[in-house]
Design an enzyme around this catalytic site. Structure first.
Site, PDB file in Angstrom:
ATOM      1  N   HIS A 104     101.728 -21.213  86.944  1.00  0.00           N
ATOM      2  CA  HIS A 104     102.856 -21.969  86.376  1.00  0.00           C
ATOM      3  C   HIS A 104     103.402 -22.916  87.434  1.00  0.00           C
ATOM      4  O   HIS A 104     103.079 -22.796  88.612  1.00  0.00           O
ATOM      5  CB  HIS A 104     103.975 -21.002  85.935  1.00  0.00           C
ATOM      6  CG  HIS A 104     104.625 -20.289  87.089  1.00  0.00           C
ATOM      7  ND1 HIS A 104     104.047 -19.199  87.721  1.00  0.00           N
ATOM      8  CD2 HIS A 104     105.782 -20.519  87.760  1.00  0.00           C
ATOM      9  CE1 HIS A 104     104.821 -18.793  88.712  1.00  0.00           C
ATOM     10  NE2 HIS A 104     105.891 -19.588  88.765  1.00  0.00           N
ATOM     11  N   ASP A 126     107.347 -24.376  88.725  1.00  0.00           N
ATOM     12  CA  ASP A 126     108.768 -24.045  88.558  1.00  0.00           C
ATOM     13  C   ASP A 126     109.464 -25.263  87.944  1.00  0.00           C
ATOM     14  O   ASP A 126     109.072 -26.400  88.186  1.00  0.00           O
ATOM     15  CB  ASP A 126     109.386 -23.670  89.908  1.00  0.00           C
ATOM     16  CG  ASP A 126     108.778 -22.381  90.471  1.00  0.00           C
ATOM     17  OD1 ASP A 126     108.161 -21.624  89.695  1.00  0.00           O
ATOM     18  OD2 ASP A 126     108.909 -22.147  91.688  1.00  0.00           O
ATOM     19  N   HIS A 172     101.233 -22.557  90.793  1.00  0.00           N
ATOM     20  CA  HIS A 172     101.041 -21.366  91.627  1.00  0.00           C
ATOM     21  C   HIS A 172     100.940 -20.102  90.792  1.00  0.00           C
ATOM     22  O   HIS A 172     101.298 -20.082  89.618  1.00  0.00           O
ATOM     23  CB  HIS A 172     102.152 -21.257  92.680  1.00  0.00           C
ATOM     24  CG  HIS A 172     103.547 -21.295  92.116  1.00  0.00           C
ATOM     25  ND1 HIS A 172     104.163 -22.443  91.657  1.00  0.00           N
ATOM     26  CD2 HIS A 172     104.474 -20.317  91.941  1.00  0.00           C
ATOM     27  CE1 HIS A 172     105.380 -22.165  91.231  1.00  0.00           C
ATOM     28  NE2 HIS A 172     105.586 -20.880  91.381  1.00  0.00           N
ATOM     29  N   ARG A 208     105.113  -5.235  96.246  1.00  0.00           N
ATOM     30  CA  ARG A 208     105.683  -6.447  96.854  1.00  0.00           C
ATOM     31  C   ARG A 208     106.961  -6.880  96.133  1.00  0.00           C
ATOM     32  O   ARG A 208     107.049  -6.800  94.907  1.00  0.00           O
ATOM     33  CB  ARG A 208     104.653  -7.581  96.799  1.00  0.00           C
ATOM     34  CG  ARG A 208     105.145  -8.910  97.351  1.00  0.00           C
ATOM     35  CD  ARG A 208     103.979  -9.894  97.419  1.00  0.00           C
ATOM     36  NE  ARG A 208     104.374 -11.209  97.850  1.00  0.00           N
ATOM     37  CZ  ARG A 208     104.702 -12.206  97.023  1.00  0.00           C
ATOM     38  NH1 ARG A 208     104.688 -12.021  95.716  1.00  0.00           N
ATOM     39  NH2 ARG A 208     105.042 -13.381  97.505  1.00  0.00           N
TER      40      ARG A 208
END
Ligand SMILES: O=C(O)CCC(=O)C(=O)O
Ligand SMILES: [Fe+2]
Length: 344
Positions: A225, A227, A283, A293
């Site tokens: 996607h 941002d 990304h 994480r």
């Protein structure tokens, strides 16, 4: 209620795209979360690294201008955010995500809502679910949520969030100013954009959790996607290269974390403002078997009623003018194709 929350209200999301899996309750990847090998096992290059800029460098403006033009993403050091502040927010995020599911569901994002606990907003665009749970904060939305989770002890969460939001806002303002200065635009445009964005209080904070995954070769943390807002500042205090970016002509590149550095990436609105000169970067995030994480993304944007249009004085605009709210609506319906809908 913040403007950004209102902008999402017109595109409700179905509950099954909001409620994350109970990741602790499974010991294999369910079919619902099992992505085709070809989507996960893409060749990834890890010898190339994204630019690293020292914000105290006298050439910082030029360097981040070049990095944004060439990559749409870079890392910054000497950013003025103490490591303790980054660690505190990660600690609080871990505390939140390690609560039992029953607790986390008390602060579930509503179908029309933008804040609270839930799956990634991009989930409805994919036929498989992601190995991810998030918590979104806009303005002071976390106060009510933290009170529901920790009625007698909510302030340790909200105090940390408050400090983090303030630090991120100042840093985002500083970086936006440097980026605007490296475009051929008028002083008035620079000042008015930087000032009105700073005053808008339209930042959003996204806590991301990627639990340990029994079969990382079949699951995706966050699907590809871009941002949506102007720029994103991402903190990832871990050593693993879970974030990957797509570079034309090269393919997927792993973003290796640099100690104490923050990742900054260009979002769609800056892509439009810069007439495509600063491209919003595509990304994705992969998951790991051993490491749970946490990452923290701060999305910096103008008021939702602000008009966005290319600012260049020398180029022919290739994007039309539209309000932030309109763009968020287009993105919520068309995801990756949103920018093409804005092309003249
Ligand atoms: O977790 C990461 O590294 C990236 C998170 C991200 O892309 C997002 O929150 O939009
Ligand atoms: Fe992202």
């Amino acid at each position: 209620m913040s403007n950004l929350s209102e902008a999402y209200r017109d595109t409700p999301v179905h509950l099954h795209h909001i409620i994350p899996l109970d990741f602790h309750a499974v010991d294999s990847v369910p079919e619902s979360h099992e992505w085709p090998h070809s989507d996960v096992l893409r060749p990834v290059i890890d010898e190339i690294s994204i630019p690293l800029v020292d914000l105290k460098d006298p050439n910082a403006q030029k360097l981040i201008g070049h990095a944004s033009e060439d990559w749409g993403i870079f890392q910054v050091t000497n950013h003025g955010v103490p490591l303790g502040v980054l660690m505190d927010v990660e600690f609080e995020a871990r505390r939140l995500f390690s609560l039992p599911v029953k607790e986390k569901l008390k602060v579930l994002r509503s179908p029309e809502g933008a804040t609270g606990y839930g799956a990634a907003r991009i989930s409805p665009f994919f036929s498989k679910f992601m190995w991810h749970e998030g918590f979104t904060i806009i303005g002071s939305s976390s106060v009510d949520h933290a009170k529901q989770l920790w009625p007698h002890d909510y302030e340790s969460f909200t105090d940390v969030i408050d400090v983090y939001q303030k630090k991120m806002k100042e840093l985002a303002h500083q970086i936006l100013l440097l980026l605007l200065k490296s475009l051929e635009i008028s002083e008035e445009d620079i000042t008015s954009w930087a000032a009105s964005t700073h005053d808008s209080n339209n930042g959003a904070l996204q806590l991301n959790s990627y639990p340990c995954c029994p079969n990382p070769s079949r699951a995706i943390g966050l699907a590809p996607h871009t941002d949506s807002l102007l720029l994103t500042i991402l903190s990832q205090t871990h050593d693993s290269s879970a974030l990957q970016i797509f570079r034309d002509g090269v393919g997927w590149i792993a973003v290796a974390p640099v100690r104490d550095a923050l990742v900054v990436n260009v979002g769609d609105l800056l892509h439009i403002l810069s007439n495509g000169r600063f491209p919003s970067v595509y990304h994705q995030v992969i998951v790991s078997e051993k490491e749970h994480r946490i990452s923290v993304a701060y999305f910096y944007g103008p008021r939702t009623d602000a008009q966005v249009a290319p600012l260049s004085r020398i180029e022919v605009p290739i994007y039309r003018s539209l309000s932030v709210k309109e763009f968020i609506g287009i993105k919520a319906k068309h995801l990756d194709k949103a920018l093409s809908f804005v092309r003249i």
